[in-house]
Design a protein around this motif. Structure first.
Motif, short mmCIF file in Angstrom:
data_model
loop_
_atom_site.label_atom_id
_atom_site.label_comp_id
_atom_site.label_asym_id
_atom_site.label_seq_id
_atom_site.Cartn_x
_atom_site.Cartn_y
_atom_site.Cartn_z
N ARG A 1 0.81 -1.21 0.00
CA ARG A 1 0.00 0.00 0.00
C ARG A 1 0.85 1.27 0.00
NH1 ARG A 1 -5.27 -1.46 3.75
NH2 ARG A 1 -5.31 -3.68 3.29
N ARG A 2 2.13 1.11 -0.23
CA ARG A 2 3.02 2.26 -0.26
C ARG A 2 2.91 2.95 -1.61
NH1 ARG A 2 8.33 0.11 0.95
NH2 ARG A 2 7.47 -0.04 3.07
N ILE A 3 2.71 4.27 -1.61
CA ILE A 3 2.58 5.00 -2.86
C ILE A 3 3.85 4.86 -3.69
CG2 ILE A 3 2.27 7.28 -3.89
CD1 ILE A 3 0.56 8.05 -1.54
N SER A 4 3.68 4.50 -4.94
CA SER A 4 4.80 4.23 -5.83
C SER A 4 5.57 5.50 -6.19
CB SER A 4 4.29 3.56 -7.10
OG SER A 4 5.26 3.59 -8.12
N PRO A 5 6.91 5.42 -6.28
CA PRO A 5 7.70 6.55 -6.77
C PRO A 5 7.30 6.96 -8.19
CG PRO A 5 9.12 4.93 -5.71
CD PRO A 5 7.76 4.31 -5.84
N VAL A 6 6.79 6.00 -8.99
CA VAL A 6 6.34 6.32 -10.34
C VAL A 6 5.18 7.31 -10.28
CG1 VAL A 6 5.35 5.40 -12.48
CG2 VAL A 6 7.10 4.09 -11.25
N PHE A 7 4.22 7.04 -9.40
CA PHE A 7 3.08 7.94 -9.26
C PHE A 7 3.52 9.29 -8.72
CE2 PHE A 7 -0.39 9.76 -6.70
CZ PHE A 7 -1.37 9.87 -7.67
N VAL A 8 4.43 9.28 -7.74
CA VAL A 8 4.94 10.54 -7.18
C VAL A 8 5.62 11.36 -8.28
CG1 VAL A 8 6.56 11.56 -5.55
CG2 VAL A 8 5.19 9.58 -4.87
N GLY A 9 6.36 10.67 -9.17
CA GLY A 9 7.02 11.37 -10.27
C GLY A 9 6.03 12.01 -11.22
N ILE A 10 4.96 11.27 -11.55
CA ILE A 10 3.92 11.83 -12.43
C ILE A 10 3.24 13.02 -11.77
CG2 ILE A 10 1.74 11.34 -13.61
CD1 ILE A 10 2.66 8.38 -13.72
N LEU A 11 3.00 12.90 -10.47
CA LEU A 11 2.38 14.00 -9.72
C LEU A 11 3.30 15.22 -9.71
CD1 LEU A 11 -0.29 14.27 -8.15
CD2 LEU A 11 0.97 13.71 -6.07
N ALA A 12 4.60 14.98 -9.60
CA ALA A 12 5.57 16.08 -9.61
C ALA A 12 5.58 16.80 -10.97
CB ALA A 12 6.96 15.55 -9.28
N VAL A 13 5.50 16.02 -12.05
CA VAL A 13 5.44 16.62 -13.38
C VAL A 13 4.20 17.50 -13.51
CG1 VAL A 13 5.17 16.16 -15.85
CG2 VAL A 13 6.78 14.81 -14.49
N ALA A 14 3.06 16.99 -13.02
CA ALA A 14 1.82 17.77 -13.07
C ALA A 14 1.96 19.06 -12.27
CB ALA A 14 0.66 16.94 -12.54
N ALA A 15 2.60 18.98 -11.09
CA ALA A 15 2.76 20.16 -10.24
C ALA A 15 3.67 21.20 -10.89
CB ALA A 15 3.30 19.75 -8.88
N VAL A 16 4.80 20.76 -11.42
CA VAL A 16 5.75 21.69 -12.04
C VAL A 16 5.15 22.31 -13.30
CG1 VAL A 16 7.99 21.88 -13.18
CG2 VAL A 16 7.77 20.54 -11.08
N ALA A 17 4.51 21.46 -14.13
CA ALA A 17 3.89 21.98 -15.35
C ALA A 17 2.73 22.91 -15.01
CB ALA A 17 3.41 20.82 -16.22
N GLY A 18 1.99 22.60 -13.95
CA GLY A 18 0.92 23.48 -13.52
C GLY A 18 1.46 24.83 -13.08
N TRP A 19 2.59 24.81 -12.36
CA TRP A 19 3.23 26.07 -11.96
C TRP A 19 3.68 26.86 -13.18
CZ3 TRP A 19 8.43 27.21 -12.93
CH2 TRP A 19 8.90 28.40 -12.36
N ALA A 20 4.27 26.17 -14.16
CA ALA A 20 4.71 26.85 -15.38
C ALA A 20 3.52 27.42 -16.15
CB ALA A 20 5.50 25.88 -16.27
N THR A 21 2.41 26.70 -16.14
CA THR A 21 1.20 27.20 -16.80
C THR A 21 0.67 28.43 -16.10
OG1 THR A 21 0.62 24.95 -17.51
CG2 THR A 21 -1.15 26.56 -17.51
N TRP A 22 0.66 28.40 -14.78
CA TRP A 22 0.14 29.52 -13.99
C TRP A 22 1.01 30.76 -14.13
CZ3 TRP A 22 -4.03 29.60 -10.32
CH2 TRP A 22 -4.10 30.77 -9.54
#
Length: 267
Positions: free
Chosen positions: A12-33
């Protein structure tokens, strides 16, 4: 000995793969904003694609988590609770095709992914709820994306970010509606299946692999496509999102094709 039903620390440990995708979304969201990217469309593309994949992971997690609490104790050992898209049984249907559908036609359509051992589930209502959990997650995601619109909280939100949110909301609404169609291979059929006669279920066993592609092909028929997106835009307008916003979000997302002048934004 480790078995399918033994709980392991990483189940049940959150995968580093998912964390990486979430990080891309966050950084790209910041760049969009902030308008940091030289071309707004590139930032929108990365933000929406990463956020879309995040929603796909949450969609499948909802199926898995509901199945776990309904009696399928093998879910954890299969890696479905880690939010890792690479653990899904059909990575092509679950990630690659949905992203291609978005790029090709702006259509949000998740594919089947997690394998549920239905023999462990007791009760038709539980089986139906497991299938419904995914589309309900997309509906919740859409509510979050449209919250600034229906809460009238858009002051200070950059226009390009509004466009991106509107298009992401459109994808979530289409995902929820299309997946609830009673077509073999989609969640709508999964909701209905436990209530069908055994003979009917046996007859359609060979069709699930094709249901997703058939629905997508039908949406290329102009009259059906127009009627479908009119329904989607009606729902979005009810949530406070003007169709011009989601349309501009789509054109910015497809940055390589060039957005119409009406969608031009300053960085």
């Amino acid at each position: 000995m480790t078995t399918a039903t033994t709980r392991r620390p990483g189940d049940r440990r959150i995968s580093p793969v998912f964390v990486g995708i979430l990080a891309v979304a966050a950084v790209a969201g910041w760049a969009t904003w902030t308008g940091y990217a030289a071309r707004p469309g590139v930032a929108v593309f990365l933000f929406v694609t990463a956020a879309w994949v995040v929603s796909l992971c949450l969609h499948e997690y909802a199926h898995a988590r509901t199945a776990l609490h309904s009696g399928d104790i093998t879910i954890g050992a299969k890696g479905y609770l880690t939010l890792n898209p690479l653990k899904y049984t059909h990575a092509l249907l679950s990630i690659v095709l949905p992203v291609l559908f978005v790029i090709m036609g702006g259509i949000g359509l998740p594919g089947g992914a997690v394998f549920i051992e239905r023999g462990r589930i007791r009760g038709r209502w539980r089986l139906s709820l497991i299938s419904a959990a995914g589309p309900l997650t997309n509906a919740l995601f859409a509510a979050v994306c449209t919250a600034p619109f229906w809460l009238h909280a858009l002051d200070g939100v950059p226009m390009v970010f509004r466009f991106a949110l509107a298009f992401l909301a459109l994808l979530q609404v289409t995902a929820a509606l299309l997946n609830l169609l009673p077509v073999p291979g989609l969640d709508g059929y999964g909701v209905l299946e436990p209530w069908l006669p055994y003979g009917v279920r046996r007859q359609v066993e060979a069709f699930p692999m094709f249901g997703l592609l058939i629905v997508f092909a039908l949406l290329w028929i102009p009259s059906l496509n127009i009627a479908f997106f009119e329904l989607i835009h009606t729902i979005l307008r009810g949530l406070g999102v003007d169709s011009a916003y989601s349309d501009c979000g789509y054109w910015l997302y497809r940055f390589w094709s060039g957005a119409p002048e009406v969608c031009a934004v300053s960085s």
